[in-house]
Structure formats: C-alpha cells, structure tokens
Design a protein around this motif. Structure first.
Motif, mmCIF file in Angstrom:
data_model
loop_
_atom_site.group_PDB
_atom_site.id
_atom_site.type_symbol
_atom_site.label_atom_id
_atom_site.label_comp_id
_atom_site.label_asym_id
_atom_site.label_seq_id
_atom_site.Cartn_x
_atom_site.Cartn_y
_atom_site.Cartn_z
ATOM 1 N N ARG A 49 38.329 34.108 42.032
ATOM 2 C CA ARG A 49 38.244 35.230 42.983
ATOM 3 C C ARG A 49 37.001 35.127 43.861
ATOM 4 O O ARG A 49 36.219 36.055 44.000
ATOM 5 C CB ARG A 49 38.296 36.565 42.242
ATOM 6 C CG ARG A 49 39.576 36.691 41.423
ATOM 7 C CD ARG A 49 40.043 38.113 41.273
ATOM 8 N NE ARG A 49 41.396 38.190 40.756
ATOM 9 C CZ ARG A 49 41.720 38.289 39.463
ATOM 10 N NH1 ARG A 49 40.793 38.332 38.549
ATOM 11 N NH2 ARG A 49 42.983 38.356 39.103
ATOM 12 N N PRO A 93 41.757 45.159 44.910
ATOM 13 C CA PRO A 93 41.084 44.010 44.284
ATOM 14 C C PRO A 93 40.226 44.423 43.099
ATOM 15 O O PRO A 93 40.067 43.650 42.151
ATOM 16 C CB PRO A 93 40.219 43.427 45.406
ATOM 17 C CG PRO A 93 40.283 44.363 46.540
ATOM 18 C CD PRO A 93 41.372 45.338 46.320
ATOM 19 N N ARG A 125 38.502 46.454 52.091
ATOM 20 C CA ARG A 125 39.145 45.897 50.898
ATOM 21 C C ARG A 125 38.586 44.516 50.579
ATOM 22 O O ARG A 125 38.325 44.182 49.425
ATOM 23 C CB ARG A 125 40.658 45.835 51.112
ATOM 24 C CG ARG A 125 41.427 45.217 49.964
ATOM 25 C CD ARG A 125 42.910 45.179 50.244
ATOM 26 N NE ARG A 125 43.216 44.380 51.423
ATOM 27 C CZ ARG A 125 44.373 44.420 52.072
ATOM 28 N NH1 ARG A 125 45.329 45.220 51.652
ATOM 29 N NH2 ARG A 125 44.576 43.669 53.129
ATOM 30 N N PHE A 129 35.103 43.755 46.506
ATOM 31 C CA PHE A 129 34.832 43.104 45.213
ATOM 32 C C PHE A 129 33.763 42.028 45.346
ATOM 33 O O PHE A 129 33.614 41.186 44.460
ATOM 34 C CB PHE A 129 36.121 42.586 44.582
ATOM 35 C CG PHE A 129 36.785 41.468 45.342
ATOM 36 C CD1 PHE A 129 37.389 41.719 46.560
ATOM 37 C CD2 PHE A 129 36.834 40.183 44.829
ATOM 38 C CE1 PHE A 129 38.021 40.693 47.264
ATOM 39 C CE2 PHE A 129 37.463 39.167 45.515
ATOM 40 C CZ PHE A 129 38.047 39.426 46.736
#
Ligand code: ATP
Ligand code: MG
Lengths: 273, 258
Positions: free
Chosen positions: A84, A108, A155, A159
């Motif tokens: 990721r 996420p 978005r 993360f």
C-alpha cells in the motif's frame, strides 16, 4: 545522481504494447528510462494519447510492462502495491456512490484496518484540507465535479502513502480552485516528503509544481525531454510572476511543440487505424 | 412533485374512472356477464368478504413463499456465476434461454411433483418463474461494475472478498431491485395461474374460476380486485425495502435529499 535502483521510481527500457488484432495493436510506450528520486515532484506532460496514464498505471501496478524493468521503492511495483505504497488519484474521481463523502475518504483507512476513531479523525482532517468538511455527510452525486475530485484527493492522501500518483487531478477545477489546490499539494508535499508523479495538460501547472517536467511524445510514447525547473523548493503566488517561471514555461512549450510537429524528426508512425 | 402531491392525480382519477364505469354500464344496460357494475362488485366483496379474504391470504402465502425461494436461489446462482467463470459460462445462456420459455407451462408438472393439494406445488411454479429474471439481472449487476472503481480497489490492494462486498454487491443492488419489482408481479401471476390447474379450493384462482363458471361475474371481479391490491401491496413493500437498503440510489433517482 539517482540511479534506477536507488530511485523511488526507476525504469529501464520500459515498454507497453496493448495487444489487439492486427492494426489494433498499440505500442503505447517505448523505451522509457527514468529515475525519480525519493521525495521528488515530477510532472508528466504531453499530447493526448501519448501514454501518460499508461505510464502512471504501470508504476501503480494496475497493468504490467511488456518489456523493460521497473522498480518502486526498491521493490517490484506489485510488492509496492501490496504494501500500500500508492495513493492514486485518477482522471475521474471514481467515488463509490453508495458511500457518503466521509466514508469514501475512509475507504483506504478501512483497508489498512485503522480503528473507527482514528478513521474518523483522519477523514475529518483530510476533508478539512480540501475544504469540504461541511460536505462530509453528503452523497457524492450531490457534489460538483471539482468537489468530487477534491474528495478523491483527500482519499488518496488519507492513508499517508509513500508515493502519490496523480492523473490530471485538477482537470475539472476552475482556475482559482486549481491554484489553491496546487498550493495545497505543494504544502503537503513539502511537509510529508512524499514522492509525487503528476500528470497534467497544463504547462504552467507542471512548471509551478515540479522539480522536473518530463515531456512526452506520442506514437510510440516516449520521454522526449526532461526539463529541470530551477525554482527552488519554496513556491507561492510570487513564483507565478518569477522570470524563471516564464523561462521554464517557454522551455516546456518549445519541447512540446518541437515534438508534436515531428518536422525533421523520425517519420510519424501510424500505430492506430 | 414532492411527497403526497405525487399521488394526487391517480387518487383523483381512480374514483372518476369508477364512477364513469358505473354510469356507462347502467346507461347502456350492459349485462353483468359482459361487464359487472362497480357497485355490484363492491356488494359482492362485502357479502363474500370472509371467503375472499382467506382465499387472498392463501394465494398471498403461495406468491410470497415462492418469491422468497426463487429470489434466494436466483441470488445464490448469481453469486456463484460471478465467482466462477465456468458457472457463468454454463448457466447464463441456459438461464437466458429458459427465461424466454412460457414457464407457467410447467405448472401441471410442478403440481404432480409437489402434490397438487399442497401450496408447495404453487410456490415452486412461482419460484421457477421468479428465479430467472432475478438471477440474470443480478449477474449483470455484479459484473457491470465501473472499471474505475475496480481499479481503485486494486490500487489499494483490496482483498477480492472486499471487492465483492464493497463494490460488486452495492453496484448490483439497483439491478437486483428492478428485478425484484418485476418478480413480485410475476409471483402473483404465477400463483394464480398455478391455482387454475387445480388444487385446494380456498384460493383466489379457484374462486375466480368457480364463480365465472357460475356466471357470478361480480364475485369473480371482486376476487380479481383483491388480487390487484395484493399485487400493488407487494410492489409497495419491495419499494419500501429498496428505499431502506439503498437510500443513495432512490434519492439519486428522484433528485431529492437522501
Ligand atoms: N487498456 C487499453 N487497451 C488498449 N489500448 C490502450 C489501453 N489504454 C490505453 N491505450 C492506448 O494507449 C495509448 C496511450 O493512452 P493513455 O491513456 O496512456 O494516454 P494519455 O497520455 O493518458 O492521454 P490523455 O492525455 O488523453 O489522458 C493510446 O493510444 C490508447 O489508445
Ligand atoms: Mg490520461
């Protein structure tokens, strides 16, 4: 000098062919060499169809190369994706229409299994950043195209990925919002030290944002010229008036024009029908 | 057009049509076996209320039971088809072909298989009718997902199970509910037609046949009216569930607030 192996994104002889029947076979990218240093902000610019999105999708492991090699943060792109490492902003906002704005930003965060409280806090902060805090509980279809794109940016940032891959993220925004978002992205970039690969059609945008602008040419897609933007790390509204800003814009424009005309260069190959 | 105002035109039109019907039938002296008067239908309804009510309840149970079985099996088959390409390639063409057949034709067979006297035989006819549209539409909904959304999930290294529950199933919901609305109407038709082929007498289909055979047309019409109301009721229930399950889609369609 960053080499292909120590780079955040390193490519050697990278190529992509979309196989089709007969004349539908498209050589989208050919022989791409690039080395993007960790923490660098690089823009890709070039005529429509020259393979900018394709290059971004290769880096993001959404498609696989036909030839050459590609390393991301010292790993294969596949491993980087599983880790990721990527925050992607696509040409379309691609929000999930059954989720509220807030829950879209949290998507996420759910996948990396943050606690509920932490998710809420992060989503809140990200929506604040893109100026949409008061729309947190709206549904995506109630937002304008530009607002939806800002949700997509929130978005992608939520993360905290090491690498931001942005495909014309500001295409749908008006000039004023666009300039504000550019400042925001720069602020986030200088604060977090993320590596950013940014696709755009706007020459001033590419110059304003990037440490380097990679100019691409079409059929087959290649990086035809790399332009160092000598504007330093700090950029604000004054930068847009800077002499060096205009020089760099001219440089990119000439690189683009030179390529697009293809006068005196190799003959234009008809790859598509 | 918001709220109750939406219902105003039909609410006004309905009594007007009924009144016109009554007046014309009286004025031209139309015989009741050609077209019964609304007033005669209403008085038959009141007189036979108990019988019609229990017949309606029995038919409703058959329709809803069959609907439930057909929907559960249809959705299960659709999930299997979206999970395994082999199942999809094998099942979908067959389902498409089968849905083109007049499936009520299987009613006599179902009556034999599941005992003509049991409501289960009627439910099975309904289930077979409902199964195909539900399955076909749900398969389409599960597969016709915005490729951008799939790419987004892929870029986030989402496990396949999350892609199913988080993207494919929500995307399929509008398809599923439009199938369910069609299926709820089909269910009632299926149940009544299956009843025409024989079985217990205390059901709407048999009531209509028996009364019509005795030239008691107002009675038959009263039962038909009850069947229509059951149909409308089923549709409203499905719409309410739809609103509950996917408010985002319903409000997107009507443009109102969520
Ligand atoms: N999935 C695909 N299958 C076949 N051909 C493709 C596919 N994706 C892209 N191409 C082809 O590859 C070439 C480059 O496409 P790409 O989307 O990368 O261009 P781009 O530079 O992003 O253009 P734009 O600025 O218009 O977004 C085009 O000729 C396109 O037709
Ligand atoms: Mg593109």
């Amino acid at each position: 000098m960053t080499t292909a192996t120590t780079a955040a994104v390193g490519a050697v002889g990278l190529g992509k062919v979309f196989e089709g029947t007969g004349r539908q076979r498209i050589e989208a990218l050919q022989d791409i060499d690039l080395a993007i240093a960790p923490g660098e902000f690089v823009s890709l610019i070039g005529p429509s169809g020259c393979g900018k999105s394709t290059l971004l999708r290769l880096i993001g492991d959404l498609i696989t190369p036909s030839s050459g090699s590609l390393v991301v943060n010292g790993k294969t792109p596949h491993q980087a994706r599983l880790d990721r490492d990527y925050g992607m902003v696509f040409q379309q906002a691609t929000l999930l229409e059954w989720r509220s704005v807030r829950r879209n930003v949290e998507l996420p965060l759910e996948l990396i299994e943050l606690s509920k409280a932490e998710r809420a806090a992060r989503a809140e902060a990200m929506l604040d950043l893109v100026d949409l805090a008061e729309f947190a509980d709206h549904q995506p279809w109630q937002l304008s195209g530009g607002m939806q794109q800002r949700v997509a940016i929130a978005r992608a940032l939520a993360f905290d990925p090491a690498l931001l891959l942005m495909d014309e993220p500001f295409g749908a925004l008006d000039e004023m919002t666009r300039e504000r978002m550019q400042q925001e992205v720069l602020r986030i970039w200088s604060r977090t030290g993320k590596t950013v690969v940014f696709v755009t059609h706007s020459i001033p945008e590419a110059v304003f944002l990037s440490s380097r602008v990679m100019v691409m040419s079409a059929r087959p897609g290649r990086i035809s010229q790399v332009i160092e933007v000598g504007l330093g790390a700090r950029r604000d509204d004054d930068t847009r008036e800077d002499q060096r800003f205009y020089e760099a814009i001219t440089e990119v424009r000439e690189a683009l024009r030179h390529r697009q005309g293809a006068v005196g260069g190799e003959p234009v190959r008809e790859a598509t029908s | 057009m918001t709220g109750w105002r939406r219902y105003l035109p039909p609410l006004l039109a309905f009594p007007a049509v009924i009144a016109l019907w009554e007046v014309l039938v009286r004025a031209f002296g139309v015989e009741s076996f050609v077209l019964a008067r609304p007033s005669a239908i209403v008085s038959s309804f009141v007189a036979n209320w108990r019988v019609i009510r229990s017949a309606g309840a029995a038919t409703l149970i058959e329709a809803v039971g069959g609907l439930a079985v057909g929907v559960v099996l249809g959705v299960a088959a659709a999930l299997a088809a979206s999970r395994w390409a082999g199942v999809r390639r094998g099942l979908v063409p067959i389902a498409t072909a089968a849905s083109a057949m007049p499936i009520v034709a299987v009613a006599p067979i179902m009556n034999q298989w599941f005992t003509i006297t049991s409501p289960v035989s009627k439910m099975m006819v309904v289930a077979v009718i409902v199964f195909f549209p539900v399955m076909i539409n749900t398969v389409r909904g599960l597969s016709e997902v915005d490729p951008g959304q799939l790419e987004l999930m892929q870029s986030l290294a989402s496990p396949p199970r999350r892609i199913l529950t988080g993207v494919r199933i929500p995307s399929a919901m509008p398809y599923f509910f439009s199938a369910l609305k069609v299926a709820s109407a089909l269910a009632l038709i299926g149940a009544i037609v299956a009843e025409y082929f024989g079985g217990p007498q205390d059901v709407l289909g048999q009531y209509i046949i028996n009364r019509a055979n005795l030239f008691a047309f107002p009675d038959a019409w009263a039962a038909i009216l009850v069947a229509s109301f059951i149909g409308i009721g089923l549709y409203l229930v499905v719409s309410a569930i739809e609103r509950l399950v996917m408010p985002w889609h319903v409000s997107m369609r009507t443009g109102g607030p969520p």
